[in-house]
Design an enzyme around this catalytic site. Structure first.
Site, PDB file in Angstrom:
ATOM      1  N   ASP A  60       1.677  -6.388  -6.804  1.00 11.49           N
ATOM      2  CA  ASP A  60       3.114  -6.635  -6.909  1.00 11.49           C
ATOM      3  C   ASP A  60       3.710  -6.944  -5.536  1.00 11.49           C
ATOM      4  O   ASP A  60       3.136  -6.585  -4.507  1.00 11.49           O
ATOM      5  CB  ASP A  60       3.818  -5.409  -7.516  1.00 11.49           C
ATOM      6  CG  ASP A  60       3.477  -5.234  -8.985  1.00 11.49           C
ATOM      7  OD1 ASP A  60       3.046  -6.217  -9.595  1.00 11.49           O
ATOM      8  OD2 ASP A  60       3.643  -4.128  -9.498  1.00 11.49           O
TER       9      ASP A  60
ATOM     10  N   CYS B 152       6.679  -3.770 -10.871  1.00 18.04           N
ATOM     11  CA  CYS B 152       6.843  -2.989 -12.088  1.00 18.04           C
ATOM     12  C   CYS B 152       8.274  -2.446 -12.162  1.00 18.04           C
ATOM     13  O   CYS B 152       9.064  -2.561 -11.226  1.00 18.04           O
ATOM     14  CB  CYS B 152       5.848  -1.845 -12.088  1.00 18.04           C
ATOM     15  SG  CYS B 152       6.277  -0.594 -10.864  1.00 18.04           S
TER      16      CYS B 152
ATOM     17  N   CYS C  73       4.633   2.340  -5.780  1.00 16.61           N
ATOM     18  CA  CYS C  73       5.775   1.506  -6.175  1.00 16.61           C
ATOM     19  C   CYS C  73       6.945   1.766  -5.219  1.00 16.61           C
ATOM     20  O   CYS C  73       7.647   0.845  -4.803  1.00 16.61           O
ATOM     21  CB  CYS C  73       6.198   1.806  -7.605  1.00 16.61           C
ATOM     22  SG  CYS C  73       4.842   1.876  -8.785  1.00 16.61           S
TER      23      CYS C  73
ATOM     24  N   CYS D 279      -1.745  -3.075  -6.549  1.00 18.33           N
ATOM     25  CA  CYS D 279      -1.453  -3.648  -7.865  1.00 18.33           C
ATOM     26  C   CYS D 279      -1.111  -5.132  -7.807  1.00 18.33           C
ATOM     27  O   CYS D 279      -0.968  -5.760  -8.845  1.00 18.33           O
ATOM     28  CB  CYS D 279      -0.287  -2.903  -8.500  1.00 18.33           C
ATOM     29  SG  CYS D 279       1.231  -3.101  -7.566  1.00 18.33           S
TER      30      CYS D 279
HETATM   31 FE1  FES Z   1       2.815  -2.127  -8.558  1.00 19.75          FE
HETATM   32 FE2  FES Z   1       4.599  -0.397  -9.416  1.00 19.75          FE
HETATM   33  S1  FES Z   1       2.696  -0.858 -10.337  1.00 19.75           S
HETATM   34  S2  FES Z   1       4.714  -1.670  -7.682  1.00 19.75           S
END
Ligand code: FES
Length: 159
Positions: free
Chosen positions: A37, A64, A108, A35
Site C-alpha cells: 500500500d 487499506c 497501517c 502490503c
Molecule cells: Fe497495508 Fe493497511 S494493510 S496499510
C-alpha cells in the site's frame, strides 16, 4: 464488531482531508513493503506566535481502510503542531480517538507516520515532485503512479 472496527467504520463514513493540497509547502510519499500500500501526505504551514506550524494537512491513499482512517485522524490532529512536535508524534498518538492499533494493523499506522516524516523532511524542498512528460506536475498520486517510469517520483519504504 469490535470497538476498534466500529471506530474505523465511523472514521471512514466521513474521512477528513482527503485529496491533494494544491498550495502545499511539503509533500511526502511512502510505500509499505509489507502490503504494497502507498500513502502521500501534503502539508501547508503558517506562522503562529513566531513559530512555523502546520495549518492544513491532507492525504491520498492506496491503502487499506485502517490507513485511511488513521490518515484522516492524523491530518486533523496535525493542525497547529510545530514541525518539531509533528516529528515526534508516535503512531499511537497519530491514531487519536481510534485508539491503539491491533498488532496486524500497526504497519497501517506506520504508513501514515512515514508519509508525515517524509513530508517534514522535504519541507520547503518539495523534493518529491512528479513531473509529467510535459514538465507539469502530475495532479494526483494515482496519476503519478500510473505514469511511465523515468520521472522523479521517489518512494520511501517505511521500516
Ligand atoms: Fe497495508 Fe493497511 S494493510 S496499510
Amino acid at each position: 464488531m469490535s470497538s476498534f472496527e466500529t471506530k474505523i467504520k465511523e472514521a471512514l463514513a466521513q474521512p477528513r482531508n482527503q485529496g491533494e493540497l494544491e498550495d502545499a509547502d511539503a509533500v511526502g510519499t511512502v510505500g509499505s513493503p509489507e502490503c504494497g500500500d502507498m500513502l502521500r501526505m501534503w502539508l501547508k504551514f503558517t506562522e503562529k506566535d513566531g513559530k512555523r506550524v502546520i495549518d492544513r494537512a491532507s492525504f491520498q491513499a492506496f491503502g487499506c481502510q485502517t490507513a485511511i482512517a488513521v490518515a484522516s485522524m492524523a491530518t486533523e490532529l496535525l493542525r497547529g503542531k510545530t514541525i518539531e512536535e509533528a516529528k515526534h508524534l508516535s503512531v499511537h498518538e497519530l491514531t487519536g480517538n481510534l485508539g491503539p492499533l491491533p498488532p496486524m494493523k500497526i504497519h497501517c499506522g506506520q504508513l501514515v507516520e512515514g508519509a508525515l516524516r517524509n513530508a517534514l523532511d522535504n519541507d520547503a524542498g518539495m523534493e518529491i515532485q512528479v513531473a509529467s512528460p510535459s514538465g507539469t506536475m502530475a495532479p494526483t498520486l494515482s496519476s503519478a503512479l500510473q505514469r511511465k517510469a523515468g520521472g522523479t517520483l521517489r518512494i520511501v519504504p517505511i521500516d
